[in-house]
Write a protein that holds these residues in place. Structure first.
Motif, PDB file in Angstrom:
ATOM      1  N   LEU A  96       0.602  -1.228   0.101  1.00 53.00           N
ATOM      2  CA  LEU A  96       0.044   0.039  -0.085  1.00 53.00           C
ATOM      3  C   LEU A  96       0.863   1.196  -0.101  1.00 53.00           C
ATOM      4  N   ARG A 124     -13.974  12.004  20.534  1.00 56.26           N
ATOM      5  CA  ARG A 124     -12.956  11.400  21.424  1.00 56.26           C
ATOM      6  C   ARG A 124     -11.703  11.305  20.227  1.00 56.26           C
ATOM      7  N   TRP A 149      -5.816  -2.537  17.326  1.00 55.21           N
ATOM      8  CA  TRP A 149      -6.750  -1.649  17.309  1.00 55.21           C
ATOM      9  C   TRP A 149      -7.319  -1.495  18.585  1.00 55.21           C
ATOM     10  N   TYR A 168     -15.984   2.097  19.222  1.00 51.01           N
ATOM     11  CA  TYR A 168     -14.976   2.583  20.035  1.00 51.01           C
ATOM     12  C   TYR A 168     -15.165   2.304  21.305  1.00 51.01           C
ATOM     13  N   ARG A 177      -0.055   5.876  16.817  1.00 54.92           N
ATOM     14  CA  ARG A 177      -1.367   5.376  16.391  1.00 54.92           C
ATOM     15  C   ARG A 177      -2.371   6.427  16.885  1.00 54.92           C
ATOM     16  N   ASP A 182     -18.454   2.452  23.557  1.00 56.74           N
ATOM     17  CA  ASP A 182     -19.628   2.348  22.867  1.00 56.74           C
ATOM     18  C   ASP A 182     -20.652   1.188  23.386  1.00 56.74           C
ATOM     19  N   HIS A 228      -5.064   4.591   5.232  1.00 58.80           N
ATOM     20  CA  HIS A 228      -6.320   3.776   4.677  1.00 58.80           C
ATOM     21  C   HIS A 228      -6.584   2.744   5.778  1.00 58.80           C
ATOM     22  N   ALA A 229      -6.933   2.937   6.814  1.00 57.83           N
ATOM     23  CA  ALA A 229      -7.111   2.231   8.002  1.00 57.83           C
ATOM     24  C   ALA A 229      -8.017   2.680   9.125  1.00 57.83           C
ATOM     25  N   LEU A 279      -7.709  -1.782   3.329  1.00 56.98           N
ATOM     26  CA  LEU A 279      -7.414  -1.084   4.453  1.00 56.98           C
ATOM     27  C   LEU A 279      -6.102  -1.742   5.035  1.00 56.98           C
ATOM     28  N   PHE A 314      -7.704   9.005  20.354  1.00 54.61           N
ATOM     29  CA  PHE A 314      -7.120   7.983  21.234  1.00 54.61           C
ATOM     30  C   PHE A 314      -5.600   8.242  20.345  1.00 54.61           C
ATOM     31  N   GLY A 335      -7.856   2.287  21.035  1.00 60.28           N
ATOM     32  CA  GLY A 335      -9.356   3.106  21.156  1.00 60.28           C
ATOM     33  C   GLY A 335     -10.621   2.459  20.670  1.00 60.28           C
ATOM     34  N   TYR A 336     -10.130   1.265  19.947  1.00 59.17           N
ATOM     35  CA  TYR A 336     -11.433   0.595  19.336  1.00 59.17           C
ATOM     36  C   TYR A 336     -11.890  -0.430  20.322  1.00 59.17           C
ATOM     37  N   VAL A 381     -15.421  -1.086  10.193  1.00 58.33           N
ATOM     38  CA  VAL A 381     -15.657   0.055  11.122  1.00 58.33           C
ATOM     39  C   VAL A 381     -15.415   1.257  10.555  1.00 58.33           C
ATOM     40  N   THR A 382     -14.921   1.345   9.488  1.00 55.26           N
ATOM     41  CA  THR A 382     -14.901   2.737   8.744  1.00 55.26           C
ATOM     42  C   THR A 382     -16.043   2.913   7.959  1.00 55.26           C
TER      43      THR A 382
END
Lengths: 94, 199
Positions: A4, A72, B179, B196, A65, B199, A48-49, B32, A74, B183-184, B79-80
């Motif tokens: 990528l 919010r 992830w 997140y 990250r 949630d 792209h993530a 992704l 992170f 925060g996920y 999730v996007t």
């Protein structure tokens, strides 16, 4: 194409500008994995993530990250051993 | 005034009831990735399940391909916010891989070539809910989509369907993955919109 494309760390100016009060474009970071030190602008950012993943240009390990949720953010900096940030000069003395 | 908003059309924002909340339909298959795409030759590829006692169950590519194969057609939800319906895969059910695995663990951590990880309750990998897939739409799974093989866990957000998977560690403790530590959500149910943490 098997790899990528990534973009350079200059793209972090906007997203990190939401978090930090200082100009991150001239900040430098030390990689916690290999010790290489360089400008944040030189990181390899995979965007792209589900979040922004900034990797060390020397060893490709993750240094930063940033996940932006609606209300919010992170920020995981465990891959960054040290951030050097430009700051306004403080008066001498005191 | 004079501003037209989607909310005034009298129709629900998403006319497709098969989509989880906040998702939109795409005919594409977006790529992704959180890093460089690993190149994994099939002759050195392996998949290893490691139990909480350290016992290892290991498959080479040929051994995995010799196992009974299934062809799930499933909806996937990223999730996007994109969703893709009726995707066709071929691979091995995790039930088959876990057949001879003796474990009392509750949690699984999938780990991958390239360093990615993601955590799931072991129960979510069993009972026909998850596969190790190597073929998409009748073709070899391309590297950018996780080939040679990836997990397919379609009832959770697609970040749980780890690309380039090389193994699963089982344990009594839940260990958040790539992830999930950034925060996920720990579980990631698209129908409950668990995007997140909190949630």
């Amino acid at each position: 194409m098997t790899t990528l494309p990534y973009v350079d760390g200059n793209m972090l100016d906007g997203p990190l500008g939401e978090v930090f009060a200082v100009d991150m474009s001239t900040a430098t970071g030390r990689c916690a994995h290999c010790g290489a030190t360089g400008p944040v602008a030189a990181l390899r950012v995979y965007s792209h993530a589900p979040g922004l993943v900034a990797r060390c240009p020397t060893c490709t390990e993750v240094m930063m990250r940033l996940v932006r949720a609606p209300e919010r953010a992170f920020l995981d900096l465990r891959g960054t051993a040290l951030l050097q940030l430009p700051m306004p000069q403080v008066p001498a003395g005191g | 005034m004079g501003i037209i908003t989607p909310g005034f059309s009298g129709r629900p924002r998403s006319a497709a009831p098969e989509l989880p909340p906040g998702q939109y339909l795409t005919p594409d298959f977006p790529v992704l990735s959180a890093g460089p795409t690993p190149k994994v030759p099939r002759d050195t590829w392996e998949f290893v399940i490691t139990t909480e006692t350290g016992a290892e169950h290991r498959w080479s590519w040929d051994e995995m391909m010799a196992l009974p194969q299934q062809t799930p057609t499933v909806d996937i939800h990223c999730v996007t916010r994109w969703s893709k319906l009726g995707t066709s895969w071929q691979g091995v059910s995790l039930d088959t891989l876990f057949e001879d695995v003796d474990t009392a663990a509750d949690y699984a951590l999938a780990h991958c070539y390239g360093g990615y990880t993601t955590n799931l309750p072991l129960d979510d990998l069993l009972d026909g809910q998850a596969w190790l897939v190597h073929t998409f739409d009748g073709e070899e799974l391309p590297a950018e989509h996780g080939g040679p093989a990836r997990l397919l866990v379609p009832h959770l957000y697609f970040w749980k369907s780890a690309k380039w998977v090389r193994g699963i560690h089982l344990g009594h403790e839940d260990t958040p993955g790539f992830w999930e530590t950034a925060g996920y959500h720990d579980y990631g149910d698209p129908w409950r919109e668990q995007r997140y943490q909190g949630d």
